[in-house]
Design an enzyme around this catalytic site. Sequence first.
Site, PDB file in Angstrom:
ATOM      1  N   LYS A 120       0.837  -1.202   0.000  1.00 57.98           N
ATOM      2  CA  LYS A 120       0.000   0.000   0.000  1.00 57.98           C
ATOM      3  C   LYS A 120       0.874   1.254   0.000  1.00 57.98           C
ATOM      4  O   LYS A 120       0.578   2.233  -0.697  1.00 57.98           O
ATOM      5  CB  LYS A 120      -0.921  -0.004   1.228  1.00 57.98           C
ATOM      6  CG  LYS A 120      -2.042  -1.032   1.117  1.00 57.98           C
ATOM      7  CD  LYS A 120      -2.770  -1.278   2.424  1.00 57.98           C
ATOM      8  CE  LYS A 120      -3.771  -2.421   2.251  1.00 57.98           C
ATOM      9  NZ  LYS A 120      -4.436  -2.843   3.474  1.00 57.98           N
ATOM     10  N   GLN A 170      -4.886  -1.889   9.497  1.00 61.52           N
ATOM     11  CA  GLN A 170      -4.685  -3.194   8.859  1.00 61.52           C
ATOM     12  C   GLN A 170      -5.253  -4.296   9.755  1.00 61.52           C
ATOM     13  O   GLN A 170      -4.980  -4.347  10.947  1.00 61.52           O
ATOM     14  CB  GLN A 170      -3.183  -3.412   8.606  1.00 61.52           C
ATOM     15  CG  GLN A 170      -2.867  -4.663   7.821  1.00 61.52           C
ATOM     16  CD  GLN A 170      -3.417  -4.641   6.397  1.00 61.52           C
ATOM     17  OE1 GLN A 170      -3.502  -3.598   5.757  1.00 61.52           O
ATOM     18  NE2 GLN A 170      -3.804  -5.795   5.890  1.00 61.52           N
ATOM     19  N   ASP A 215     -11.285   2.322   3.756  1.00 60.44           N
ATOM     20  CA  ASP A 215     -11.586   0.892   3.606  1.00 60.44           C
ATOM     21  C   ASP A 215     -13.098   0.657   3.479  1.00 60.44           C
ATOM     22  O   ASP A 215     -13.523  -0.426   3.078  1.00 60.44           O
ATOM     23  CB  ASP A 215     -11.110   0.128   4.853  1.00 60.44           C
ATOM     24  CG  ASP A 215      -9.814  -0.638   4.621  1.00 60.44           C
ATOM     25  OD1 ASP A 215      -9.529  -0.986   3.463  1.00 60.44           O
ATOM     26  OD2 ASP A 215      -9.107  -0.892   5.613  1.00 60.44           O
TER      27      ASP A 215
HETATM   28  N1  GUN Z   1      -6.792  -7.290   5.823  1.00 62.21           N
HETATM   29  C1  GUN Z   1      -7.108  -8.050   4.751  1.00 62.21           C
HETATM   30  N2  GUN Z   1      -7.721  -7.297   3.818  1.00 62.21           N
HETATM   31  C2  GUN Z   1      -7.799  -6.052   4.321  1.00 62.21           C
HETATM   32  C3  GUN Z   1      -8.325  -4.828   3.822  1.00 62.21           C
HETATM   33  O1  GUN Z   1      -8.860  -4.737   2.723  1.00 62.21           O
HETATM   34  N3  GUN Z   1      -8.196  -3.760   4.638  1.00 62.21           N
HETATM   35  C4  GUN Z   1      -7.630  -3.840   5.865  1.00 62.21           C
HETATM   36  N4  GUN Z   1      -7.576  -2.743   6.599  1.00 62.21           N
HETATM   37  N5  GUN Z   1      -7.143  -4.941   6.351  1.00 62.21           N
HETATM   38  C5  GUN Z   1      -7.216  -6.047   5.583  1.00 62.21           C
END
Ligand code: GUN
Length: 284
Positions: A53, A97, A120
Amino acid sequence: MAAQIISGKLLAAEVKKRVAGEVEQLKAQGINPCLAVMLVGSDPASQVYVRGKQNDCAECGIESRLVRLDENATQAEVLEQLGRLAADESVHGVLVQLPLPAQIDEQAVIAAIPPEKDVDGFTPVNVGRMTIGQQCFLPCTPAGCIEMLKYAGVAIEGKRAVVVGRSNIVGKPAALLLLRENATVTVCHSRTRDLAHICAEADILVAAIGKAKFITGDMIKPGAAVIDVGINRSEDGKLCGDVDFAAASEKAAFITPVPGGVGLMTRAMLLCNTVQAARMAAGR
Ligand code: GUN
């Protein structure tokens, strides 16, 4: 005939190029889009995702900030750091996350993200808005799935869509977004009876189970569009999806690969949401 592969690589590259242009325009107006990522603990997969990211942000000119907390961090510490990011006007997007360590209440943490920074799309406010069709941040993975179908020219309206998996971050929102596109949607899960039969009726099949090659060739309707959200390791150590790609691509008309499929689009949609958050914060 072998299925046409819907490349996450090509589509994500297009999206990123568009985002980079939008970032440039915002910067010219004095707006510097910024994403803050909170990582609690040292889960190896999460570390890889977070690094990805950050690299994506850098590629598109988006500033990224990493807030790292120890594996043993308390709920109060996580909420305190979130409070700072919530109050910081130079931060437009906030992402925590997942998964979080066991001592942390995941839902309480998600609910502490300001909805206007929730890139998200996980907060109750954004989930609610999505459910009733209001303007909101869409969760990145399901939004990426819809983008891939549209990119491939797959008509969704009136089609029979089957989503396998009912997680809050993929299965449930994917079903809602397909419904919003006027598909007839069935959600299957671990307790579903006759799963193979239901899948075999799907014009659009979204696999979000988290089990390597769970969807076998006999579960694919000839001519279907297959969207594989899974990222697993097969016995030989290679990355693979929830779908048996070789068998499924013999029957499907369209299929997404793993790697190089939905995962890249998830990341691309996060960049779109971050730019949207920056634009909204500036009242544009
Ligand atoms: N863990 C697995 N997929 C995601 C996601 O799309 N966003 C976040 N914040 N954590 C994750």
